[in-house]
Design an enzyme around this catalytic site. Structure first.
Site, PDB file in Angstrom:
ATOM      1  N   SER A   1       0.817  -1.219   0.000  1.00 56.03           N
ATOM      2  CA  SER A   1       0.000   0.000   0.000  1.00 56.03           C
ATOM      3  C   SER A   1       0.853   1.272   0.000  1.00 56.03           C
ATOM      4  O   SER A   1       1.849   1.367   0.724  1.00 56.03           O
ATOM      5  CB  SER A   1      -0.912   0.003   1.231  1.00 56.03           C
ATOM      6  OG  SER A   1      -1.649   1.197   1.269  1.00 56.03           O
TER       7      SER A   1
ATOM      8  N   ILE B   1       3.980  10.959   4.201  1.00 57.56           N
ATOM      9  CA  ILE B   1       2.898  11.388   3.306  1.00 57.56           C
ATOM     10  C   ILE B   1       1.658  11.811   4.120  1.00 57.56           C
ATOM     11  O   ILE B   1       1.016  12.810   3.807  1.00 57.56           O
ATOM     12  CB  ILE B   1       2.509  10.248   2.323  1.00 57.56           C
ATOM     13  CG1 ILE B   1       3.738   9.719   1.563  1.00 57.56           C
ATOM     14  CG2 ILE B   1       1.408  10.690   1.369  1.00 57.56           C
ATOM     15  CD1 ILE B   1       4.414  10.666   0.630  1.00 57.56           C
TER      16      ILE B   1
ATOM     17  N   CYS C   1      -0.014   3.173  10.556  1.00 56.27           N
ATOM     18  CA  CYS C   1       0.605   4.333   9.899  1.00 56.27           C
ATOM     19  C   CYS C   1       1.307   5.203  10.939  1.00 56.27           C
ATOM     20  O   CYS C   1       0.671   5.671  11.879  1.00 56.27           O
ATOM     21  CB  CYS C   1      -0.428   5.161   9.145  1.00 56.27           C
ATOM     22  SG  CYS C   1       0.352   6.582   8.338  1.00 56.27           S
TER      23      CYS C   1
ATOM     24  N   ILE D   1       5.859  -5.816   7.680  1.00 61.44           N
ATOM     25  CA  ILE D   1       5.639  -4.707   8.596  1.00 61.44           C
ATOM     26  C   ILE D   1       5.337  -3.422   7.825  1.00 61.44           C
ATOM     27  O   ILE D   1       5.679  -3.305   6.652  1.00 61.44           O
ATOM     28  CB  ILE D   1       6.894  -4.462   9.492  1.00 61.44           C
ATOM     29  CG1 ILE D   1       8.120  -4.186   8.616  1.00 61.44           C
ATOM     30  CG2 ILE D   1       7.111  -5.573  10.449  1.00 61.44           C
ATOM     31  CD1 ILE D   1       9.390  -3.823   9.410  1.00 61.44           C
TER      32      ILE D   1
ATOM     33  N   THR E   1       6.155   0.816   8.078  1.00 64.55           N
ATOM     34  CA  THR E   1       7.472   1.466   8.204  1.00 64.55           C
ATOM     35  C   THR E   1       7.914   1.634   9.658  1.00 64.55           C
ATOM     36  O   THR E   1       7.094   1.672  10.576  1.00 64.55           O
ATOM     37  CB  THR E   1       7.429   2.849   7.537  1.00 64.55           C
ATOM     38  OG1 THR E   1       6.304   3.556   8.051  1.00 64.55           O
ATOM     39  CG2 THR E   1       7.297   2.738   6.035  1.00 64.55           C
TER      40      THR E   1
ATOM     41  N   GLY F   1      12.391   0.307   2.706  1.00 60.59           N
ATOM     42  CA  GLY F   1      13.450  -0.043   1.762  1.00 60.59           C
ATOM     43  C   GLY F   1      14.404  -1.087   2.326  1.00 60.59           C
ATOM     44  O   GLY F   1      14.218  -1.575   3.447  1.00 60.59           O
TER      45      GLY F   1
END
Ligand SMILES: Cc1cc2nc3c(=O)[nH]c(=O)nc-3n(C[C@H](O)[C@H](O)[C@H](O)COP(=O)(O)O)c2cc1C
Length: 292
Positions: free
Chosen positions: A10, A60, A119, A180, A182, A206
């Site tokens: 997502s 974001i 989030c 997971i 972030t 990443g």
């Protein structure tokens, strides 16, 4: 049931529509769209992205078109696709999660819900929901009561013991768990003497987070009896196979798509080659193979 284990994570693959002209996205196992909230959101203050060693920070803040526009504009396109689309939902209260699930019930083109209780970039809700087993279970139970769609609970790594939350959401009715999201982090502009991100903190993703994500999948596998979807730094087929050997039944490709939009397909093809090379009857033979 998915035709293969490779999904897009997502927030890293838009609504899928942005990529459909770049490669045959119908070959993927599933597409998970950007988080959707009841109302449209503008997201956080700029800058919202910063490159880091082996990864990136983002803040974001769940910018999205809102559930009404998603149903009116995106679902009719998805309804014509072979690849299932899973909608990632995010609320500021348990009631908002339930209303999102109700709104998405019975809509053609939507194959499941991924409940984002992880989030790190919003003031209300977000990973607060995923940090406490009871609250996390409350969200999942409310969504379960409001939908007949399969539910994936997406967990946060920003917590002492992810297993407790994993067990709680499974008991509350999650059909699968993805992990997971972030890792919370930050960066500083030393000449401005200020945080680099407008929101001060962001989520790290990443290759840099892969060992952490892999460890968490390994830790949760065996503790729950629902499929685990591994996510975090997966860039190559061998990364994906590591997650499967740690106990994941499927994987999500996130940040890697920013560097190479075709990464999910390349990873899928690499997994298929591995299955052939290792003479496996199916990938399920190696799920959890590296667990001790
Ligand atoms: C720019 C960006 C936006 C993201 N937005 C969402 C989101 O809306 N909902 C969500 O559950 N996860 C979101 N994530 C988290 C990813 O889905 C994924 O869990 C995380 O990036 C780790 O995987 P990766 O290292 O492969 O990117 C976002 C990640 C990035 C980098």
């Amino acid at each position: 049931m998915l035709t293969n284990p490779v999904m897009t994570a997502s927030g890293t693959f838009g609504y899928g529509t942005e990529y459909s002209h770049l490669f045959d996205i119908q070959k993927l196992g599933a597409i998970i769209c950007k988080a959707t909230t009841l109302e449209p959101r503008e997201g956080n203050e700029q800058p919202r992205i910063a490159e880091t060693a082996g990864g990136m920070l983002n803040s974001i803040g769940l910018q999205n078109i809102g559930v009404k526009a998603l149903i009116a504009e995106k679902a009719p396109i998805w309804a014509g696709w072979r690849v299932p689309v899973i909608v990632n939902i995010a609320g500021q209260t348990i009631g908002e999660y339930a209303r999102l699930a109700e709104a998405l019930e019975g809509i053609d083109g939507i194959g499941g819900l991924e409940v984002n209780i992880s989030c790190p970039n919003v003031k209300a809700g977000g990973d607060e929901f995923g940090a406490d087993p009871k609250t996390a279970a409350g969200v999942i139970a409310a969504v379960k009561a409001a939908t007949s769609l399969p539910i994936i609970a997406k967990l946060t790594p920003n917590i002492t013991d992810i297993t407790k939350v994993a067990i709680a959401v499974t008991k509350a009715g999650a059909d699968a768990i993805s992990l997971i999201n972030t890792l919370k982090g930050m960066a500083i502009d030393i000449y401005k003497r200020q945080p680099l991100l407008g929101n001060v903190t962001g989520g790290l993703s990443g290759p840099a987070i892969k060992p952490v994500a892999l460890y968490m999948v390994h830790k949760v596998a065996g503790q729950v009896d629902v499929p685990i979807i591994g996510c975090g730094g997966i860039t190559t087929a061998s990364d994906a196979i590591e997650f499967i050997m740690a106990g994941a039944s499927a994987i999500q490709v996130g940040t890697a798509s920013f560097k190479n939009p075709q990464a999910p397909l390349a990873i899928l093809e690499g997994i298929e080659q591995f299955v052939k090379k290792e003479k496996l009857k199916s990938l399920s033979e190696i799920i959890g193979a590296a667990r001790r």
